[in-house]
Design a protein around this motif. Sequence first.
Motif, short mmCIF file in Angstrom:
data_model
loop_
_atom_site.label_atom_id
_atom_site.label_comp_id
_atom_site.label_asym_id
_atom_site.label_seq_id
_atom_site.Cartn_x
_atom_site.Cartn_y
_atom_site.Cartn_z
N ALA A 220 0.83 -1.21 0.00
CA ALA A 220 0.00 0.00 0.00
C ALA A 220 0.86 1.25 0.00
CB ALA A 220 -0.93 -0.01 1.21
N PHE A 221 1.96 1.21 0.75
CA PHE A 221 2.88 2.35 0.80
C PHE A 221 3.48 2.62 -0.57
CE2 PHE A 221 7.29 3.91 1.58
CZ PHE A 221 6.96 5.14 2.14
N ILE A 222 3.90 1.56 -1.25
CA ILE A 222 4.46 1.71 -2.60
C ILE A 222 3.43 2.31 -3.54
CG2 ILE A 222 5.38 0.47 -4.61
CD1 ILE A 222 6.55 -1.59 -2.63
N PHE A 223 2.20 1.80 -3.48
CA PHE A 223 1.16 2.28 -4.39
C PHE A 223 0.89 3.77 -4.19
CE2 PHE A 223 -3.23 3.26 -5.48
CZ PHE A 223 -3.31 2.76 -6.78
N VAL A 224 0.70 4.17 -2.95
CA VAL A 224 0.34 5.56 -2.67
C VAL A 224 1.48 6.51 -3.02
CG1 VAL A 224 -0.24 7.22 -0.85
CG2 VAL A 224 -1.37 4.99 -0.92
N ILE A 225 2.68 6.19 -2.53
CA ILE A 225 3.78 7.14 -2.67
C ILE A 225 4.28 7.24 -4.11
CG2 ILE A 225 5.80 5.66 -2.27
CD1 ILE A 225 6.74 7.78 -0.24
N SER A 226 4.16 6.14 -4.87
CA SER A 226 4.62 6.19 -6.26
C SER A 226 3.54 6.70 -7.20
CB SER A 226 5.10 4.80 -6.72
OG SER A 226 4.04 3.87 -6.70
N SER A 227 2.33 6.93 -6.68
CA SER A 227 1.26 7.51 -7.49
C SER A 227 1.26 9.04 -7.42
CB SER A 227 -0.10 6.99 -7.03
OG SER A 227 -0.20 5.60 -7.21
N LEU A 228 2.00 9.60 -6.47
CA LEU A 228 2.02 11.05 -6.29
C LEU A 228 3.09 11.65 -7.20
CD1 LEU A 228 1.78 11.14 -2.38
CD2 LEU A 228 -0.07 11.41 -4.05
N LYS A 229 2.66 12.11 -8.36
CA LYS A 229 3.60 12.63 -9.35
C LYS A 229 3.85 14.12 -9.12
CE LYS A 229 1.06 11.08 -12.79
NZ LYS A 229 0.64 10.79 -14.18
#
Length: 225
Positions: free
Chosen positions: A50-59
Amino acid sequence: MHIMEGYLPAGYCVAWGAICLPFLVAGYFSIKRMSKRNRKTIVLLAMAGAFIFVISSLKIPSVTGSCSHMTGTGLGAILFGPLPVSILGVIVLLFQAILLAHGGLTTLGANTFSMAIAGPFVSYGIYILCKRIHVNKRVGIFLAASIGDLFTYCVTAFQLALAYPSADGGVMASMIKFLAVYAPTQVPLAIVEGLLTVIIIIGLESFARPELEGVGFMKEGGDDE
């Protein structure tokens, strides 16, 4: 930056996907072994995913016309090793490509290699090296997460340069140009990711010690490793 749909020739898409397959197979069996040893591992794995998904979605828009983002994979690599993170990463990249148009399906192999394989392996290697030479644990975590983030972008730049070498200078000159595009935003973002990873692990050490002991990150009934 995730490489977007259509940016890589078909042959490169197939080649990067084939390179990723052995890591993904090893990652699957690694998660399977970990979950058999301790079911609590699943909770931490889900949290890391979940951490990877959220943080890597913030462009974050770049002044150079591209965009940058943190990767989040350093946290998982530090906690579980790099192989399980390859599975977390490919799942995240697949959802981002389908739901957010972030990256692409044809470039999934290339993006998986840079963000879910190369970056985590470097993060894990830096963390283990810092432990062996007795660097302060939190400094080691910071270096692992931040350098792993930066290395992901170095690999992405290499992938693009390999597909589109410069007419004057070849692959290396093209890679330098791509790195120059990423650097203004990615260097500060990597520092932020390193600090954020340290803060999260401090929180986990305070509130999820049994789970960290279960994955071997902390010694049972003793001091931190």
